[in-house]
Design a protein around this motif. Structure first.
Motif: not given
Length: 833
Positions: A233-249
């Motif tokens: 989960k932590t690794r996936v969130k860091k990758i999303c942050e690196g690609f400037r993807a926006t996460l939503y609940p």
């Protein structure tokens, strides 16, 4: 002579203004546009001048207006432009303008910030809406898969359960939105970083979304990633942050997702309402600003120009009076004084301004008054070089000679009509076309030269009638003076048969232009046209050059340069007349004395070649024996006259070379200090003397080394002597371009249009229409535009080099008055200059 033929007489004046009246007086002078101020503080830094703070305030107001203009253009709101120029505001009005602009800028920035925040919120809610919709599809697919597993268990398929030992494990997931172009790299990074232990599902958002930062439309995709464990989960969130993807609940339960989707839709509807109201308010603010923006720009630029000009002034010791120096036209002296009085009355000052004329040794600026007709012709002259002060201005003569020489090369009634109609259309519509300001440089050049184009077209129509040439065909207005003594079959079968002038010509000259029979002539058509056009090219060229030399006489007499008048002008004129004008006279003698209908010794066979005669004259060659019953010379005493002319012309060369420098040297020896008045070379004075009543100043001139005077005089003499020969030959371009233009027109007719004219029947009409369209495009594109440009450039060269070099120095500098009209037209850049 008036200012049309010479630049205006200028005077250097000193202006004294009271501090409280200076602003209003300079404002009146700016509206007048007749005063060029000098910088009396050249060594003072721009940031140390008296009115630098006012200039900075104007810069800040301009910045705010440019911001408003950018926002208005972004919304496509038309700006009201009445074409009127409001007066420069009073200094106290600057505070009101600053407050207005500050209020507008702050209000607009606040509205923009609120709108950007609302758009960002709207984007987030829109993306969340798409996530809830797309993820619902993903979860529905998973539910279908679980139902299939339960059915398999009920049927007793143990092998299926054994093959899925981890199906009851709980998986975590994250959902978000990413730019579509980043999705492939995003998938590869997830696979490599998580070693294939994640499951990615993605779906495209069909409608593009608006980026709240810059308003661009972007394409995005929804994704949902399933994983197991907190480490992934932590690794996936860091990758999303690196690609400037926006996460939503995204809730797990279907009921929670439906409840969230309903809340999101409600908030989107509310945001749409608020956004609409915000945009309406912004639009109202911009519409109100657009009504006054042009006037605001004019006012601010006028204020800035006034303070920039006041920074050129000096302060007296009491700090209550401003002192300025300026160039003014003498004819407008009273007009300028009236403007200064109006400015004093507006300011309420009791002390009148003082405008004193000063004596100076400086060369004044050159100011030629122009109107919308003469402006383009004056621009052609100034492109070569601005005239020296009070030098003869070639522009009035160029108004006639330029379109005429152009027409000699471009002579065609049809092509000239096209050009004249285009120029006439621009003249008739000039107010509307001038109001449509455009950055298209080519169109601005055409529109600026509309009167030149019109005159070139009219003169080309005239020469086209003289040549009897319209689209390579002739007009049979007066019929032909030729008639055939042969029968028709003989003429048709003998292609090279020539008509005899003795038998087949009526004898009377053709009423106007050329006989149309020459258009259908075969072998000798080009020979006839060549002989005619070559001779008139030399005739026009020699007359044009003689006129240029005569113009130098006006300069020498006006500036009282007696030595240049006697030892330059007279030898130059004699040299040109005795050699080249004599050659022109021989052409007329040959035309008058020899004819095909005459008997020997004045028949066509006895006519000598002018070129051979001229070469024999210069080289002192004995002419070859003429044919039987022909005379060696065209008139009695021709040989003696030619020898005398050549000897006198050659004798003029040392006079042009040595007389003037030797007289200057003698005068310096006598004076032992400075050269005598009028005995200086053009290299010393630039062709202009400031002395006496013509210069508006003293008679001071810098002394030049004698060696340099001899060198300059040698260069001028060699240039004139050799140039007389090369310039005469240069006018043959009139013949060459005229011949080329006529031949190109004939090629287009015979190779293009005649094909369509030969077709018959309904198909022939269609073919003719297509061929005519193609011919018209080639005619306008090649013969009118390209050939017209070529003839224009050659005409320009004939005026700059062959004509103006005889008298025009062009060593002056232009008069650049302080004018609000010029500043507003050129924008802020002109105001800073």
């Amino acid at each position: 002579m008036g200012s049309l033929f010479r630049s205006e007489e200028m005077a250097l004046c000193q202006l004294f203004l009271q501090s409280e009246a200076a602003y209003a007086c300079v404002s009146e002078l700016g509206e007048l546009g007749l005063v060029q101020f000098r910088d009396l503080n050249p060594d003072v830094n721009a940031f140390q001048r008296k009115f630098v703070n006012e200039v900075r305030r104007c810069d800040e107001m301009e910045r705010k207006l440019r911001y408003l203009e950018k926002e208005i253009k972004k919304d496509g709101i038309p700006m009201l432009d009445t074409g009127e120029s409001p007066e420069a505001p009073q200094p106290r009005e600057m505070i009101d303008l600053e407050a207005t602009f500050e209020k507008l800028e702050n209000e607009l920035r606040e509205v923009n910030q609120n709108a950007e925040a609302l758009k960002r919120n709207f984007l987030e809610l829109t993306e969340l809406k798409h996530i809830l919709r797309k993820t619902q599809v993903f979860f529905d697919e998973m539910a279908d898969n679980q139902n299939e597993d339960e059915q398999a268990q009920l049927l007793g398929e143990e092998g299926v359960r054994a093959s899925q030992p981890g199906q009851n494990l709980k998986l975590g997931f994250v959902a978000g939105v990413i730019l579509r172009e980043r999705l492939p790299a995003f998938e590869r990074m997830l696979w490599r970083a998580c070693r294939g232990n994640v499951f990615l599902r993605q779906a495209m958002i069909e409608t593009p979304l608006e980026d709240p930062t810059n308003g661009d439309q972007v394409h995005k995709s929804v994704f949902i990633i399933f994983f197991q464990g907190d480490q992934l989960k932590t690794r996936v969130k860091k990758i999303c942050e690196g690609f400037r993807a926006t996460l939503y609940p995204c809730p797990e339960a279907p009921a929670d997702r439906r409840e969230m989707a309903m809340g999101v839709m409600t908030r989107i509807e509310d945001l749409n309402t608020v956004l609409g109201q915000t945009q309406d308010h912004r639009h109202r603010v911009l519409v109100a600003a657009a009504k006054n923006l042009k006037n605001w720009f004019v006012k601010v630029r006028k204020i800035k120009a006034i303070y920039h000009t006041l920074n050129l002034f000096n302060l007296d010791v009491t700090q209550k009076c401003l002192i300025a120096e300026c160039w003014v036209p003498l004819l407008d002296f009273e007009t300028i004084q009236l403007a200064l009085r109006r400015g004093t009355e507006r300011s309420g000052s009791s002390v009148p301004p003082i405008l004193n004329r000063m004596q100076t040794f400086e060369n004044p600026p050159t100011y030629n008054r122009t109107n919308k007709f003469t402006k383009a012709f004056q621009a052609l002259i100034d492109a070569y070089g601005v005239a020296s002060y009070r030098e003869m201005n070639p522009a009035p003569y160029t108004i006639i000679t330029f379109p005429f020489l152009f027409a000699v090369m471009f002579g065609d009634l049809g092509h000239g009509a096209i050009m004249a109609l285009f120029g006439l259309w621009m003249i008739r519509k000039e107010k509307g076309l001038a109001a449509q300001k455009t950055d298209n440089e080519i169109w601005n050049i055409f529109f600026g030269g509309r009167y030149i184009i019109f005159l070139m077209g009219v003169f080309s129509m005239y020469t086209g009638l003289i040549y009897n040439d319209i689209f390579s065909k002739s007009l049979n207005i007066f019929g032909s003076h030729w008639h055939m003594s042969y029968n028709k079959s003989t003429v048709m079968e003998n292609k090279f048969l020539q008509l005899s002038p003795k038998v087949d010509y009526e004898g009377a000259p053709y009423p106007f232009g050329m006989d149309p029979i020459w258009q259908v002539a075969g072998a000798n058509k080009i020979i006839f046209h060549n002989a005619y056009k070559m001779k008139i090219s030399i005739i026009f060229g020699v007359i044009h050059m003689i006129f240029g030399v005569v113009m130098s006489w006006h300069n020498h007499t006006y500036f009282r340069n007696r030595i240049s008048l006697i030892y330059e002008f007279i030898p130059q004129l004699i040299f040109l007349l005795l050699l080249f004008f004599y050659m022109v006279l021989l052409m007329f003698i040959k035309w008058i004395k020899f004819a095909a209908t005459n008997e020997k010794p004045y028949s066509e066979a006895c006519a000598p070649s002018i070129l051979i005669t001229f070469i024999d004259m210069v080289l002192f060659n004995t002419p070859k024996p003429p044919p039987d019953h022909c005379e060696t010379y065209m008139f009695f005493g021709q040989h003696f006259i030619q020898v005398l002319f050549v000897l006198v012309a050659v004798g003029c060369i040392p006079v042009m070379l040595l007389a003037k420098p030797l007289l200057i040297m003698q005068a310096r020896k006598q004076a032992n200090v400075q050269p005598i008045a009028g005995a200086t070379s053009d290299a010393e004075t630039g062709g202009v003397s400031n002395g006496g009543s013509h210069g508006g100043g003293g008679g001071h001139e810098e002394e030049e080394e004698l060696s340099e005077i001899f060198i300059h005089q040698s260069i001028h003499t060699i240039e004139y002597v050799l140039g007389s020969v090369s310039h005469t030959a240069s006018y043959l371009r009139l013949w060459a371009l005229s011949l080329a233009h006529a031949q190109l027109a004939e090629v287009l007719w015979t190779m293009v249009l005649s094909i369509g004219l030969k077709q018959e029947g309904p198909v022939g009409g269609i073919v003719l229409t297509c061929v005519f369209a193609f011919w018209a495009i080639l005619t306008v594109g090649i013969l009118v535009l390209m050939e017209g440009l070529s003839a224009f450039l050659h005409t320009l060269r004939l005026h700059w080099v062959e004509f103006q070099s005889k008298f025009y120095k062009g060593q002056g500098y232009a008069f650049q008055p302080f004018s609000f009209d010029a500043i507003i037209e050129n924008g802020a850049a002109a105001a800073e200059e």
